[in-house]
Design an enzyme around this catalytic site. Structure first.
Site, PDB file in Angstrom:
ATOM      1  N   ASP A  34       0.821  -1.197   0.000  1.00  0.00           N
ATOM      2  CA  ASP A  34       0.000   0.000   0.000  1.00  0.00           C
ATOM      3  C   ASP A  34       0.865   1.262   0.000  1.00  0.00           C
ATOM      4  O   ASP A  34       1.950   1.273   0.567  1.00  0.00           O
ATOM      5  CB  ASP A  34      -0.859  -0.042   1.281  1.00  0.00           C
ATOM      6  CG  ASP A  34      -1.885   1.055   1.327  1.00  0.00           C
ATOM      7  OD1 ASP A  34      -2.664   1.159   0.363  1.00  0.00           O
ATOM      8  OD2 ASP A  34      -1.922   1.803   2.323  1.00  0.00           O
ATOM      9  N   GLU A  87       1.872   0.141  -4.744  1.00  0.00           N
ATOM     10  CA  GLU A  87       0.921   1.147  -5.193  1.00  0.00           C
ATOM     11  C   GLU A  87       1.670   2.461  -5.378  1.00  0.00           C
ATOM     12  O   GLU A  87       2.037   3.108  -4.403  1.00  0.00           O
ATOM     13  CB  GLU A  87      -0.207   1.318  -4.164  1.00  0.00           C
ATOM     14  CG  GLU A  87      -1.260   2.308  -4.613  1.00  0.00           C
ATOM     15  CD  GLU A  87      -2.197   2.740  -3.491  1.00  0.00           C
ATOM     16  OE1 GLU A  87      -3.337   3.095  -3.805  1.00  0.00           O
ATOM     17  OE2 GLU A  87      -1.792   2.749  -2.307  1.00  0.00           O
TER      18      GLU A  87
END
Ligand code: CA
Length: 582
Positions: A293, A322
């Site tokens: 993330d 990400e």
């Protein structure tokens, strides 16, 4: 382990007043104490330890105060060289709370604050690991080969905890999703089916309910400011040679949201905690990959060390970060061995990044652009791939048109099946690793503008009593079946097509809003034609001669029709063909 040092964190009231000893046969390399007396960090060398179990002794003034047993477990055979996900896979992204409720008894728990309430769109709905396991055969039938569930470690926020990105214990599966044992079972069930488990890992922040946040080992464990300070979210500051130092610092050190303390990966103790925790999950749950993330919000040097430590330990392990940016140079900067990043002597060691510029074009309505202009229509898609020279490894890019943070494709294109087929064809035949988002394969829509809940609706059939059960053929509506049949045919065809997994791409300048590209290797060639115009298009194949070579016909993967390459090709408005050349 390849890296055989192990740092063990002991926690207890004034524990740092003690000296530490350990059983004979184990060597303590270092004992670290911090300004908080409730912690001791003890580093041992594990390489030559033969004891199954050993004991740490804590002594004050040479008098024993207490002991603590510890054991090292055997690794699974060939753990180091485990395979991971790659471009032969299609990843199925699941919102863990919203897919299927396999165990209604765990919907709420005594140890976590937020209780289940399916009537609250932003509340906990009861989806869990048992529900995922129960429906693995559905995902297998669809043709996806790897699962990425959103984070499943404990998130003890009082509200909005279902998204799982504000974790309160990173060694423990949230009881509302199941147990650590169930998570291991999930991996085993996937592996039985030849499928892979990708864990959604969060290095950038924890939740403010994390037990350690209440009693930080060091003040700089998280980034602290006199008052709450948001990240400015301008990730470009991390390499922009014109950026101010202040902007760069506030991007990485500012908090993502007030409920997520921003971890300081430049503190070696924090970094080691995150590294060992990640490795522990790989070993414990037999993982096949990580999705990380908010990768580009971490301390830049720290996250590179984290990523390198994991990929040094597991040389084949794939990690996709990400990196949500709007320019190929910006995204390519973060991929391992980037020559652009090397200009600044940086290497993230991150194997895979996400093709957000492709996602952006599809999201912004490229399939509504019926007429090709100099920079419109399929030219936008074509131009996306003209930047591929910037990436160190294009086969290791995640390709997708939506995820749990964006509007759904079927919302943007109003459930237009033709446009769905064009988008699905594109991401499943172009270079990279396709990622699809649960429910789109049965036509689910959802508008980010209405809030996150709308793009994270419950999968129909996942809950007892659901009137529509899209997990089974007999339960699907005619419309759902239409979406499912197409997707399943495409994904299952892709499974064994090495020419799609790692063949070379050659594409041609779009004409009349028709984009043609070939995926080819020495043995095979696949010709993909996407007609984004609102008219039937006819064209000769002369200009594709360098790829057509001696092939004379092509069989369309979806319709099974044979197309004669020596004649004019006719393709209907808003449609695509995937021709296996013969
Ligand atoms: Ca449940």
């Amino acid at each position: 382990m390849n890296h055989s040092d192990l740092q063990i964190m002991f926690y207890g009231k004034n524990i740092a007043q003690n000296d530490v000893k350990v059983s004979d046969g184990v060597i303590i390399k270092e004992v670290q104490k911090t300004e908080n007396p409730n912690y001791i960090f003890v580093t041992i060398e594990t390489k030559n330890v033969t004891l199954d179990e050993f004991t740490f002794s804590f002594l004050k003034n040479n008098k024993l105060t207490f002991t603590q047993k510890y054991s090292l477990k055997n690794r699974k055979e060939n753990s180091r060289y485990r395979k991971s996900f790659d471009s032969s896979d299609v990843i199925y992204l699941i919102m863990s709370d919203r897919f299927a409720n396999g165990n209604p008894n765990n919907d709420s728990s005594t140890s976590t604050a937020e209780k289940a309430n399916r009537n609250n769109p932003g509340g906990r709905h009861g989806g869990d690991i048992a529900g995922m396991i129960k429906n693995l055969d559905y995902i297998k039938e669809l043709g996806a080969t790897a699962l990425w569930p959103t984070p499943i470690c404990e998130d003890n926020d009082e509200t909005y905890s279902y998204h799982g990105y504000g974790q309160s214990d990173v060694y423990k599966i949230d009881p509302r999703y199941g147990t650590n044992e169930e998570y291991l079972q999930f991996s085993n069930e996937l592996h039985k089916r030849g499928m892979k488990n990708i864990m959604d890992y969060v290095t950038n922040h924890w939740g403010w309910k994390h037990w350690m946040y209440k009693d930080l080992p060091t003040r700089d464990w998280v980034h602290q400011f006199p008052k709450f300070t948001n990240s400015n979210y301008r990730m470009t500051t991390q390499f922009d040679i014109n950026a101010s130092k202040r902007d760069a610092k506030y991007c990485a050190d500012g908090w993502f949201v007030p409920s997520m303390p921003d971890l300081n990966q430049s503190n070696p103790l924090v970094l080691n905690y995150l590294t060992q925790n990640a490795i522990w999950w790989i070993e414990y749950a037999d993982l096949d990959g990580f999705r990380v993330d908010t990768y580009s919000y971490n301390d830049k040097e720290g996250i590179a060390k984290w990523t390198k430590a994991i990929t040094d330990e597991y040389p084949n392990f794939n990690i996709v970060g990400e990196v949500w940016m709007y320019d190929q140079a910006h995204m390519a900067y973060w991929q391992k061995d980037s020559k652009i990043a090397a200009i600044q002597s940086y290497n993230s060691y991150l194997p895979s990044v996400m093709d957000f510029t492709l996602q952006e074009q599809i999201h912004n309505g490229v399939f509504n652009e019926d007429k090709q202009e100099w920079r419109n229509g399929m030219v936008k898609i074509y131009e996306n791939f003209t930047n591929d020279f910037l990436y160190p490894n294009t086969n290791n890019l995640l390709v997708f048109f939506e995820n749990h943070d964006t509007s759904r494709l079927n919302e943007i294109y109003k459930n237009n099946f033709d446009k769905y087929k064009m988008a699905m064809t594109l991401i499943n035949t172009i270079r990279g690793i396709p990622q699809i988002y649960y429910g789109s394969e049965i036509g689910m829509a959802g508008d980010k503008g209405k809030g996150d809940a709308d793009i994270r609706r419950d999968f129909p059939g996942g809950w007892n009593g659901d009137s529509n059960n899209a997990f089974t053929k007999s339960g699907r509506t005619v419309e759902q079946q239409k979406f499912f049949d197409f997707t399943s045919k495409l994904l299952n065809w892709r499974k064994n097509k090495t020419v799609i997994h790692n063949g070379k791409t050659t594409h041609y300048i779009p004409e009349n809003n028709v984009y043609v590209y070939f995926r080819h290797n020495e043995k095979e060639s696949v010709m993909v034609i996407i007609n984004n115009s609102n008219e039937t298009q006819k064209f000769k194949t002369d200009r594709f001669q360098e790829n057509i070579l001696n092939f004379t016909s092509g069989k369309d993967v979806i319709s099974d029709k044979n197309i004669d390459l020596k004649k004019e090709i006719t393709i209907e408005a808003k449609s695509s063909m995937i021709l296996e050349l013969k």
